[in-house]
Design an enzyme around this catalytic site. Structure first.
Site, short mmCIF file in Angstrom:
data_model
loop_
_atom_site.label_atom_id
_atom_site.label_comp_id
_atom_site.label_asym_id
_atom_site.label_seq_id
_atom_site.Cartn_x
_atom_site.Cartn_y
_atom_site.Cartn_z
N GLU A 162 0.88 -1.18 0.00
CA GLU A 162 0.00 0.00 0.00
C GLU A 162 0.91 1.21 0.00
O GLU A 162 1.53 1.53 1.01
CB GLU A 162 -0.92 -0.03 1.23
CG GLU A 162 -2.13 0.89 1.10
CD GLU A 162 -1.90 2.26 1.69
OE1 GLU A 162 -1.48 3.15 0.90
OE2 GLU A 162 -2.12 2.46 2.88
N CYS A 221 -1.56 8.79 2.83
CA CYS A 221 -1.47 8.33 1.44
C CYS A 221 -2.70 8.71 0.63
O CYS A 221 -2.62 8.90 -0.58
CB CYS A 221 -1.28 6.82 1.41
SG CYS A 221 0.28 6.25 2.11
N GLU A 281 4.02 13.06 -5.25
CA GLU A 281 3.38 13.13 -3.94
C GLU A 281 4.17 14.05 -3.01
O GLU A 281 5.38 13.89 -2.84
CB GLU A 281 3.29 11.73 -3.32
CG GLU A 281 2.58 11.71 -1.99
CD GLU A 281 2.46 10.30 -1.42
OE1 GLU A 281 1.41 9.97 -0.86
OE2 GLU A 281 3.44 9.54 -1.54
#
Length: 484
Positions: A247, A281, A380
């Site tokens: 993940e 996230c 990100e």
């Protein structure tokens, strides 16, 4: 000053090499962690393997469920004792940590109940006179690698189903935030989780982390972290043909149509990007707004975000805490500077609002005029930085949302249910929310596509994801002579 060792086989194991844990609110050392190495990893994996092949493997699902239930009860009673360790480690606001920890016991209770329902499954087949059944077997030793942003909550998502399935677990928390995991392991052992079933090894990824993943007795790996770290884990695991659940990061899009309820939308966008200071996230970091309402929505966001209070994360009134560590503060600062140099317009600058605060503070930041070729669109940030752009047609909105190497989450805001469902179905992400954001439940899977990883956590198959299947065929008729 607190000094933590590794927690292996129900005992604290010290180390001559240590890692300082810096409190992000003060930039001062508050604890030290043992720095593990390959020898530490070997000891932990062998301890977990011994527990699996002996006492723990003899437990039936009902007995395992009873152990997990006792852990849930201990958490329900003592969760507050874990809060300060996590806040001191990563700077997450106490209001958020308390909210997470108050419900930790429910994850374990849920998977204890699920364990009780695990039975062999009858299978249909077309072979006359032969029955077949499907049995589920634990892997053995599972290595769980957790991040620094929500270490104990994310550990619960991994640990509860892994134990319910009958595995033993070695946890490698982030070297920047290991304290709450170590305190939890002690609590679990005192609650009756047998020695060696849950072990915690602290240290750096390139030393102890890689050694854990590459160990020949490791049978499965579950990792939450950056896509860079995920690549390293996947490469190491592939060497031993060990399956992984990864993940990883995200660059989630929030698509807002002109018919959206703006009050609800503003609340959702703010929680999506500024809760945990953007260090999640699933952070909704790309805001894609229908052109006719972009100015109005942007102004509402500025009005609220500009007034959020930065302060001590241990203060319940604080709305924005510090970033988790100094290196991350540098990264976010550099990415904001790059966005300006590439031509994005900074409407709210978190560097300015953070002035005068000790520690690693960075306030809410909002950019407009962000284009698809800019770093702020593509990479990100993992911080409180929102990038805004606009669209004119539904097809353009979907195209913009999907123009990312990531695919973890997304949001759609509209009062037209059919439009919401239609657009959500077209967004390339493992989870898409419509008219709300950041929900999580043990019955609903979490995971991503593309650079956001593979495999799923939680959901109806969460325990089965920590099990291997075995088919057993039972003949009830004489075997025909093969050579008449």
């Amino acid at each position: 000053m607190k000094h933590y060792g590794h927690f292996i086989g129900g005992e604290w194991i010290s180390s001559t090499d240590t890692i300082d844990s810096i409190n992000p609110a003060s930039a001062k050392t508050w604890a030290t962690f043992a720095a593990g190495d390959a020898q530490t990893a070997d000891h932990a994996i062998k301890t977990a393997h011994a527990a699996f092949t002996n006492e723990w493997r003899e437990f039936n699902p009902e007995q395992r469920a009873d152990v997990i239930d006792r852990l849930a009860t201990a958490l329900e009673t003592h969760w507050e004792s874990l809060v300060a360790a996590e806040v001191s480690d990563n700077g997450k606001r106490i209001a958020e940590v308390r909210g997470q920890f108050a419900g930790l016991h429910t994850w374990f209770r849920h998977f204890a109940n699920e364990a009780r329902n695990m039975t062999p499954e009858a299978q249909t087949n077309g072979v006359p006179g032969v029955e077949s059944t499907l049995h589920h077997l634990p892997y053995g030793v599972v290595v769980a690698i957790t991040p620094w942003n929500s270490p104990l909550m994310i550990l619960a998502w991994k640990l509860a189903p892994a134990l319910a399935a009958g595995n033993t677990v070695v946890v490698k928390p982030s070297e920047m935030a290991s304290a709450s995991t170590l305190e939890f392991a002690k609590l679990a052992f005192e609650a009756g989780v047998p020695a060696g079933v849950l072990n915690v090894v602290t240290g750096y990824g390139h030393t102890v982390g890689e050694a854990l993943v590459r160990h020949p007795l490791t049978r499965k790996v579950t990792f939450t972290g950056s896509d860079f770290g995920g690549r390293k884990v996947a490469e190491a695991a592939a060497n031993g043909v060990v399956p992984c659940v990864l993940e990883l990061g995200g660059k989630s899009a929030q698509v807002v149509f002109a018919d959206a309820d703006l009050d609800n939308t503003v609340n959702g966008i703010l929680s999506g990007i500024f809760l945990s200071n953007g260090q999640t996230c699933v952070a909704g970091s790309r805001l894609i707004v229908e052109k006719t309402i972009k100015n109005a929505l942007t102004q509402r966001l500025l009005d609220v975000a500009g007034g959020l209070r930065l302060g001590d994360p241990m203060d319940a009134e604080t709305q924005i805490g510090p970033l988790a560590n100094e290196a991350h503060l540098r990264k976010v600062t550099e990415m904001v500077a790059t966005a300006q140099s590439e031509g994005a317009r900074c409407l709210l600058d978190g560097r300015e609002t953070a002035q005068g605060h000790e520690g690693y503070y960075f306030g809410p930041t909002i950019f407009d005029g962000v284009t698809q070729n800019m770093q702020l669109w593509r990479e990100e940030v993992f911080g409180p930085v929102l990038a805004i752009t606009s669209f004119e047609t539904e097809a353009e909105a979907v195209s913009l949302a999907n123009d990312s190497d990531y695919g973890l989450a997304g949001g759609v805001w509209t009062q037209d249910p059919r439009k919401g469902a239609r657009v959500a179905a077209q967004i390339d992400a493992g989870t898409v929310y419509v008219n709300h954001y950041r929900s999580v439940d043990p019955n609903v899977p979490i995971g991503g596509i593309k650079l956001s990883g593979y495999g799923r956590e939680l959901g109806p198959n969460a325990i089965k994801d920590f099990l291997q299947t075995k088919s057993i065929w039972i003949g009830s008729a004489p075997v025909a002579v093969p050579f008449p």
